[in-house]
Design an enzyme around this catalytic site. Structure first.
Site, short mmCIF file in Angstrom:
data_model
loop_
_atom_site.label_atom_id
_atom_site.label_comp_id
_atom_site.label_asym_id
_atom_site.label_seq_id
_atom_site.Cartn_x
_atom_site.Cartn_y
_atom_site.Cartn_z
N GLU A 225 -11.80 2.78 4.90
CA GLU A 225 -10.79 3.23 5.87
C GLU A 225 -11.11 4.79 5.93
O GLU A 225 -10.07 5.51 5.54
CB GLU A 225 -9.45 2.75 5.54
CG GLU A 225 -8.33 3.11 6.45
CD GLU A 225 -7.12 2.90 6.23
OE1 GLU A 225 -6.15 1.99 6.79
OE2 GLU A 225 -6.58 3.41 5.01
N ASP B 208 -5.28 3.07 -2.23
CA ASP B 208 -5.97 3.73 -1.20
C ASP B 208 -6.27 5.21 -1.89
O ASP B 208 -5.47 5.74 -2.20
CB ASP B 208 -5.21 3.99 -0.16
CG ASP B 208 -6.14 4.79 1.08
OD1 ASP B 208 -6.50 6.08 1.03
OD2 ASP B 208 -6.03 4.37 2.32
N GLU C 216 0.80 -1.10 -0.09
CA GLU C 216 -0.18 -0.05 -0.06
C GLU C 216 1.01 1.24 -0.02
O GLU C 216 1.75 1.45 1.03
CB GLU C 216 -0.73 0.05 1.27
CG GLU C 216 -1.66 1.25 1.19
CD GLU C 216 -2.66 1.30 2.49
OE1 GLU C 216 -3.81 2.24 2.58
OE2 GLU C 216 -2.56 0.54 3.44
#
Length: 269
Positions: free
Chosen positions: A242, A180, A145
């Site tokens: 998230e 993300d 990530e």
């Protein structure tokens, strides 16, 4: 358009209650899965029992990432911590097998740009390959990530481009990208372009609005466009939620109810 699957990041959501209750709450409010980066303080079998009782999956968690109190965000880039990293792979994979996780995040680590040396990259690639080789025995994928400088200063992997470069150099088929959306926008990148460019590598997606990192619909990100782009590239994975709720988690879940009940282009996601 096919609907998406939503995973509640219970390090951010439902934090007003104990961990076991967060899993049950996520299930009650429409999430089919949960994720939490470091569950090791709870015996794996206990977590497995919570998941079974709530009838939810656990999408991904991280290997041991060092000392959080010292601000560590991974150990995979440090040559002097190779053995510690390998131990984290063994314990992480054992935990993953018990709770049914099929994606494990190997965090890179933090080092200021001016202090970065070739050995940091070389060690990271070596450790990624090692982790993937061990994970492949159990049908588990290692995920990478990128984290934006604004959110995680000096994190070694800041962009999808750098993450995919590491994935390719490690040379194992079971290493993939966790994209993300919040971090992507924070780095000044167009999320739709990044999705299209790196679609073959993407195994998991995190969502949060920008700025603020709150619920979808609270900021400037065009989630309808992102949803369409993910659909166009054939993304079949989870959407990990998230984000930091503006208030109580439950009060901000209107976007999720709309998304689950409608495939309309007017839905926030």
């Amino acid at each position: 358009m096919a609907g998406f699957k939503y995973s509640a990041h219970i390090g951010y959501l439902f934090t007003e209650m104990p961990l076991a209750e967060r899993i049950a709450a996520a299930a009650r409010h429409g999430f089919a899965a949960v994720e939490y980066p470091s569950p090791y303080h709870v015996p794996a079998q206990e977590v497995a029992d919570w998941l079974r009782a709530a009838n939810v999956a656990y999408t991904q968690f991280g290997l041991h990432a060092g000392n959080a109190e010292r601000g560590e965000k991974g150990i995979a880039i440090f040559p002097e911590r190779r053995e510690e990293f390998r131990q984290s792979v063994a314990s992480g994979l054992d935990y993953a097998k018990t709770i049914g996780v099929r994606m494990v995040h190997a965090m890179a680590g933090i080092v200021p740009t001016g202090d970065r040396k070739p050995h940091h990259w070389e060690t990271y690639i070596e450790n990624l390959a090692y982790a993937a080789q061990q994970a492949a025995r159990h049908g588990i994928t290692i995920i990478v990530e990128p984290m934006s400088a604004g959110a995680v200063p000096d994190y070694f992997i800041e962009t999808p481009e750098k993450a995919v470069k590491a994935i390719e150099e490690a040379g194992q088929s079971n290493i993939a990208l966790l994209l993300d959306i919040y971090h992507t926008v924070s780095m000044g990148l167009d999320p739709d372009e990044q999705i299209r460019k790196y679609a073959p590598s993407i195994a998991h997606v995190h969502i949060a609005d920008f700025p603020g990192r709150h619920e979808p619909g609270t900021g400037t990100i065009d989630f309808a466009s992102i949803r369409q782009t993910l659909d166009e590239v054939g993304y079949k994975g989870w959407l990990g939620c998230e984000y930091s709720p503006e208030g109580q988690t439950q009060a901000g879940l209107g976007w999720l109810k709309e998304a689950i009940s409608s495939a309309s282009t007017h839905a926030v996601f």
